[in-house]
Design a protein around this motif. Structure first.
Motif, PDB file in Angstrom:
ATOM      1  N   UNK A 111       4.534   9.025   0.787  1.00  0.00           N
ATOM      2  CA  UNK A 111       3.816   9.102   1.851  1.00  0.00           C
ATOM      3  C   UNK A 111       2.726  10.135   2.201  1.00  0.00           C
ATOM      4  N   UNK A 112       3.305  11.322   1.613  1.00  0.00           N
ATOM      5  CA  UNK A 112       2.600  12.431   1.597  1.00  0.00           C
ATOM      6  C   UNK A 112       1.708  12.434   0.545  1.00  0.00           C
ATOM      7  N   UNK A 113       1.819  11.949  -0.625  1.00  0.00           N
ATOM      8  CA  UNK A 113       0.932  11.916  -1.847  1.00  0.00           C
ATOM      9  C   UNK A 113       0.046  11.026  -1.665  1.00  0.00           C
ATOM     10  N   UNK A 114       0.415   9.760  -0.839  1.00  0.00           N
ATOM     11  CA  UNK A 114      -0.839   8.649  -0.913  1.00  0.00           C
ATOM     12  C   UNK A 114      -2.068   9.333  -0.013  1.00  0.00           C
ATOM     13  N   UNK A 115      -1.854  10.056   0.896  1.00  0.00           N
ATOM     14  CA  UNK A 115      -2.716  10.813   1.728  1.00  0.00           C
ATOM     15  C   UNK A 115      -3.702  11.805   1.002  1.00  0.00           C
ATOM     16  N   UNK A 116      -3.046  12.351  -0.015  1.00  0.00           N
ATOM     17  CA  UNK A 116      -3.768  13.343  -0.883  1.00  0.00           C
ATOM     18  C   UNK A 116      -4.683  12.534  -2.000  1.00  0.00           C
ATOM     19  N   UNK A 117      -4.075  11.334  -2.336  1.00  0.00           N
ATOM     20  CA  UNK A 117      -4.841  10.407  -3.370  1.00  0.00           C
ATOM     21  C   UNK A 117      -5.932   9.645  -2.694  1.00  0.00           C
ATOM     22  N   UNK A 118      -5.665   9.508  -1.477  1.00  0.00           N
ATOM     23  CA  UNK A 118      -6.477   8.399  -0.679  1.00  0.00           C
ATOM     24  C   UNK A 118      -6.920   9.095   0.662  1.00  0.00           C
ATOM     25  N   UNK A 119      -7.885  10.244   0.441  1.00  0.00           N
ATOM     26  CA  UNK A 119      -8.103  11.032   1.668  1.00  0.00           C
ATOM     27  C   UNK A 119      -8.680  10.020   3.069  1.00  0.00           C
TER      28      UNK A 119
ATOM     29  N   UNK B  13       0.758   9.074  -9.303  1.00  0.00           N
ATOM     30  CA  UNK B  13       0.950   9.549  -8.067  1.00  0.00           C
ATOM     31  C   UNK B  13       2.334   9.534  -7.540  1.00  0.00           C
ATOM     32  N   UNK B  14       3.461   8.986  -8.436  1.00  0.00           N
ATOM     33  CA  UNK B  14       4.879   8.965  -7.753  1.00  0.00           C
ATOM     34  C   UNK B  14       5.233  10.311  -8.139  1.00  0.00           C
ATOM     35  N   UNK B  15       6.630  10.707  -7.527  1.00  0.00           N
ATOM     36  CA  UNK B  15       7.254  11.983  -7.726  1.00  0.00           C
ATOM     37  C   UNK B  15       7.310  12.068  -8.992  1.00  0.00           C
ATOM     38  N   UNK B  16       7.881  11.044  -9.603  1.00  0.00           N
ATOM     39  CA  UNK B  16       8.122  11.154 -11.012  1.00  0.00           C
ATOM     40  C   UNK B  16       7.206  11.542 -11.649  1.00  0.00           C
ATOM     41  N   UNK B  17       5.911  10.663 -11.807  1.00  0.00           N
ATOM     42  CA  UNK B  17       4.654  11.421 -12.546  1.00  0.00           C
ATOM     43  C   UNK B  17       4.204  12.982 -11.905  1.00  0.00           C
TER      44      UNK B  17
ATOM     45  N   UNK C  34       0.896  -1.211   0.111  1.00  0.00           N
ATOM     46  CA  UNK C  34       0.108  -0.085  -0.234  1.00  0.00           C
ATOM     47  C   UNK C  34       0.949   1.239  -0.075  1.00  0.00           C
ATOM     48  N   UNK C  35       1.942   1.214  -0.829  1.00  0.00           N
ATOM     49  CA  UNK C  35       2.632   2.496  -1.045  1.00  0.00           C
ATOM     50  C   UNK C  35       3.301   2.962   0.232  1.00  0.00           C
ATOM     51  N   UNK C  36       3.644   2.177   1.214  1.00  0.00           N
ATOM     52  CA  UNK C  36       4.240   2.457   2.495  1.00  0.00           C
ATOM     53  C   UNK C  36       3.168   2.596   3.606  1.00  0.00           C
ATOM     54  N   UNK C  37       2.173   2.681   3.390  1.00  0.00           N
ATOM     55  CA  UNK C  37       0.942   2.866   4.351  1.00  0.00           C
ATOM     56  C   UNK C  37       0.914   1.756   5.574  1.00  0.00           C
ATOM     57  N   UNK C  38       1.013   0.617   5.075  1.00  0.00           N
ATOM     58  CA  UNK C  38       1.058  -0.413   6.234  1.00  0.00           C
ATOM     59  C   UNK C  38       2.291  -0.167   7.190  1.00  0.00           C
ATOM     60  N   UNK C  39       3.327   0.205   6.838  1.00  0.00           N
ATOM     61  CA  UNK C  39       4.634   0.531   7.657  1.00  0.00           C
ATOM     62  C   UNK C  39       4.055   1.750   8.454  1.00  0.00           C
ATOM     63  N   UNK C  40       3.574   2.722   7.710  1.00  0.00           N
ATOM     64  CA  UNK C  40       2.902   3.902   8.514  1.00  0.00           C
ATOM     65  C   UNK C  40       1.935   3.763   9.587  1.00  0.00           C
TER      66      UNK C  40
ATOM     67  N   UNK D 248      -6.385   6.576   7.529  1.00  0.00           N
ATOM     68  CA  UNK D 248      -6.707   7.050   8.771  1.00  0.00           C
ATOM     69  C   UNK D 248      -5.274   7.589   9.015  1.00  0.00           C
ATOM     70  N   UNK D 249      -4.036   7.478   8.318  1.00  0.00           N
ATOM     71  CA  UNK D 249      -2.939   7.923   8.657  1.00  0.00           C
ATOM     72  C   UNK D 249      -2.658   9.393   8.047  1.00  0.00           C
ATOM     73  N   UNK D 250      -2.236  10.426   8.715  1.00  0.00           N
ATOM     74  CA  UNK D 250      -1.971  11.614   8.201  1.00  0.00           C
ATOM     75  C   UNK D 250      -0.699  12.127   8.548  1.00  0.00           C
ATOM     76  N   UNK D 251       0.290  12.195   7.317  1.00  0.00           N
ATOM     77  CA  UNK D 251       1.675  12.145   7.758  1.00  0.00           C
ATOM     78  C   UNK D 251       2.264  13.609   8.446  1.00  0.00           C
ATOM     79  N   UNK D 252       1.217  14.356   8.377  1.00  0.00           N
ATOM     80  CA  UNK D 252       1.419  15.634   9.132  1.00  0.00           C
ATOM     81  C   UNK D 252       0.980  15.562  10.746  1.00  0.00           C
TER      82      UNK D 252
END
Length: 335
Positions: A108-116, A172-176, A82-88, A119-123
């Protein structure tokens, strides 16, 4: 009678007040005393990606050197998915004592924006510990692409809307989002071709299946030096060994600066003294010359930030990605 009763109660109240003040003093001193003893057992750094990847590699780079500074073993634990969300999620719910940390990145920052709804909020779910590294990205093209410099690239894309496509390692990657920022800055229309990972992008650019790609600088430079593709532009102003001849995109678009950030986080509520001790240890490791050499071999650059600066950087980066996602109408795959 009342006066005698009141006088009799005064000493006990005074003693109670003194006891309460003494307890408050002990509680206030507890975090500092705890920090002095910290760490007294091994620390684990949780990584949300598989072993051998970029974030895992730098986490292990730190874990190999931190014990000499902290006096305790530092272990890396991979919890993929899950793009690092399980670890988060694991780290956010861990005791806030400094013994469970997360090596996170911009994804991790982008994942929250694409999947609001997650439950995890990086900030808010974490306490910033230290900025550690950045991973420079590069725009590459086939040798027959008409542009050779950032300025020529921008001119070509603007002159021929819809003619070209570019590959990234996924939605949703930084490259994209970095290339979408380029499109937003220039008004150019370039078709996005999302790949499932970066491994096939360079071969496809070399083979002509896709004219442009956004990849890590390390992945691009070997083929560029061999003359098999053209390294057009760095997405940030990195001074990267081996890529001295590649100009930053900022030459054509002043202020343009995009690179995945890699950072260390602790659960929210971790005492400041503990966070400061961990952050100072990371800085000590990053200042070691051998760390710089090892980082360069991984295609990363040292980029230490204090807890306060990292928190500010994460908030600003989140705002920037949110603007790109909204303006370019980007949605997560499957939505």
């Amino acid at each position: 009678m009342n006066d005698r009763r009141t006088d009799a109660m005064r000493p006990s109240r005074r003693h109670a007040l003194q006891a309460a003040l003494a307890l408050a003093g002990l509680l206030a001193a507890a975090p500092a005393a705890w920090a002095q003893k910290f760490p007294d057992k091994p620390i684990r750094i949780v990584v949300g990606y598989s072993a051998g990847g970029g974030v895992d590699a730098v986490a292990r780079m730190l874990s190999a050197r931190l014990p000499a500074v902290l006096g305790q073993q530092v272990l890396v634990e991979n919890r993929t998915g899950a793009t690092g969300l399980i670890a988060a999620d694991l780290v956010a719910k861990a005791p806030p004592d400094g013994y469970t940390l997360m090596m996170g990145d911009s994804a991790l920052l982008i994942a929250k924006l694409l999947q609001p709804k997650i439950a995890i909020d990086p900030l808010t779910s974490f306490k910033p510990v230290a900025g550690a590294f950045v991973s420079p990205l590069m725009i590459v093209a086939g040798n027959d692409f008409p542009a050779k410099t950032p300025a020529e690239l921008v001119k070509e894309l603007k002159a021929h809307p819809g003619r070209y496509s570019y590959a990234s390692s996924g939605v949703g990657t930084v490259q994209h989002l970095g290339f979408e920022m380029l499109k937003q800055s220039t008004g150019a229309f370039v078709v996005h071709v999302p790949y499932r990972g970066a491994a096939q992008i360079v071969p496809d650019v070399v083979g002509g299946q896709v004219p442009l790609g956004v990849v890590s600088a390390t992945a691009a430079m070997a083929q560029s030096k061999a003359g098999k593709l053209r390294a057009l532009a760095l997405l940030n102003n990195a001074k990267l060994e081996g890529a001295e001849g590649v100009a930053p995109l900022a030459e054509a678009l002043p202020g343009f600066d995009v690179a995945p950030r890699i950072f260390l986080l602790a659960p929210a509520g971790t005492p400041n003294d503990v966070v400061d001790k961990l952050s100072a240890a990371v800085k000590t490791v990053l200042d070691m010359p051998e760390t710089g050499t090892a980082a360069a071999a991984q295609g990363t650059l040292r980029a230490y930030a204090t807890p306060a600066q990292l928190g500010k950087d994460m908030a600003e980066e989140t705002t920037r990605w949110k603007r790109i996602i909204t303006d370019q109408r980007i949605v997560a795959e499957g939505n």
